[in-house]
Design an enzyme around this catalytic site. Structure first.
Site, short mmCIF file in Angstrom:
data_model
loop_
_atom_site.label_atom_id
_atom_site.label_comp_id
_atom_site.label_asym_id
_atom_site.label_seq_id
_atom_site.Cartn_x
_atom_site.Cartn_y
_atom_site.Cartn_z
N CYS A 147 16.77 -35.45 83.89
CA CYS A 147 18.10 -36.03 83.64
C CYS A 147 18.68 -36.31 85.01
O CYS A 147 19.09 -35.38 85.71
CB CYS A 147 18.99 -35.07 82.85
SG CYS A 147 20.71 -35.64 82.75
N CYS A 162 22.77 -35.51 85.22
CA CYS A 162 23.32 -34.15 85.23
C CYS A 162 22.17 -33.19 85.01
O CYS A 162 21.34 -33.03 85.89
CB CYS A 162 24.43 -33.99 84.19
SG CYS A 162 24.10 -34.74 82.58
N SER A 163 22.09 -32.56 83.85
CA SER A 163 20.97 -31.66 83.61
C SER A 163 20.68 -31.54 82.11
O SER A 163 20.38 -30.46 81.62
CB SER A 163 21.24 -30.29 84.22
OG SER A 163 22.46 -29.77 83.71
N CYS A 164 20.80 -32.66 81.37
CA CYS A 164 20.51 -32.65 79.93
C CYS A 164 19.10 -32.10 79.72
O CYS A 164 18.16 -32.47 80.42
CB CYS A 164 20.60 -34.06 79.36
SG CYS A 164 22.28 -34.71 79.45
#
Lengths: 96, 207
Positions: free
Chosen positions: B111, B114-116
């Site tokens: 991702c 962000c950090s999905c």
């Protein structure tokens, strides 16, 4: 809202730079790819982020780009790809 | 000042003084609770659910797909629905897409924004998944990143990166390793690692 594009259709991502943290990565803006699949429509996060939850849902796509189209100096083979989820209002039909 | 009218320190992660974003989070959380928009118990329950998830769930899903062709077909057609068959609910409203690795295609998940991460099936992401280095380099130099994880792919394999930018979450279905015909489903699940389900490595033949 019906999806304007279908699988295998060539689409180009708008080259726009509005302010804010948006879901369309900078590295694919202005690039052309192919619709891999049409995803379930969802709330437009660009509206949801400002508290507008009751708008129509917008079509969402997975668009497949060739790495060599994203990065002209890509070092790997030409068949390497990146799939990115992109909302319909960022896409236009690719010029042939 | 909290609702019961005496000041006290919030229950936090540790004994250190909170930083800017922790203070922001505490203030927002307390306001939501005081205004009755979220209950303290609902919040606690959600954290409990988050903490209950781990890569063992994803491993079970992969092992089932390896032994049950009909399940695998359903998993590839609708990842969320197939996971729910095994009791793994998508508690966060995201939908799961399962990406099958084959001799021709190797899938890698990132991702960049962000950090999905597919938390319902893998739990919390590793720190490197959230690092700027991984997020930026995985889409630009995926083969170098893979090599740094010990995964060297020949040029005839397509490297397909998946940038998890919106509503979907992605789980890689690794290839079943050679020499595992005698293993049952539980033993197979024991071979499947978190990193293989993110796509930075493959599942190795045991032994």
């Amino acid at each position: 809202m019906t999806a304007r594009f279908g699988p295998r259709e060539e689409v180009t991502v708008a080259r726009r730079y509005p302010p804010g943290h948006l879901r369309t990565p900078f590295y694919c803006r202005g690039r052309t790819g192919v619709v891999e699949r049409v995803l379930p429509a969802s709330i437009n996060p660009e509206e949801e982020g400002f508290g507008m939850y009751d708008r129509a849902q917008v079509p969402l796509y997975r668009v497949r780009f060739r790495q060599v189209d994203l990065w002209p100096s890509y070092a790997g083979p030409a068949h390497d790809t990146v799939d990115i989820e992109i909302y319909e209002h960022w896409l236009v039909k690719a010029e042939s | 000042m909290t609702a019961h009218d005496h000041p006290h320190a919030a229950v936090g992660e540790g004994d250190e003084l909170p930083g800017y974003f922790e203070i922001l989070e505490i203030a927002l959380r307390e306001l939501l609770i005081e205004k009755g928009l979220v209950s303290a118990d609902a919040l606690r329950r959600q954290i409990e659910i988050l903490d209950s998830r781990s890569p063992a769930l994803g491993s079970r899903v992969v092992a089932r797909a390896w032994v049950d062709a009909a399940f695998k077909a359903r998993l590839l057609a609708d990842g969320s629905a197939a996971c729910e068959e095994l009791g793994v609910t998508m508690y966060d409203g995201t939908k799961l897409i399962v990406l099958e690795n084959t001799p021709e295609v190797h899938n890698l998940v990132v991702c960049t924004l962000c950090s999905c991460y597919p938390r319902p099936v893998l739990g919390l992401p590793p720190d490197w998944y959230k690092s700027r280095a991984y997020r930026s380099r995985a889409v630009r130099w995926p083969r170098s990143v893979l090599a740094e994880f010990g995964t060297n792919l020949p040029d005839d394999v397509e490297v397909r990166v998946h940038d998890s930018t919106a509503a979907m979450r992605y789980l890689v279905l690794p290839m079943r390793p050679e020499g595992t015909d005698d293993l049952d489903e539980d033993a197979l699940a024991g071979l499947v690692t978190r990193d293989a389900m993110i796509g930075v490595t493959r599942v190795a033949t045991p032994g």
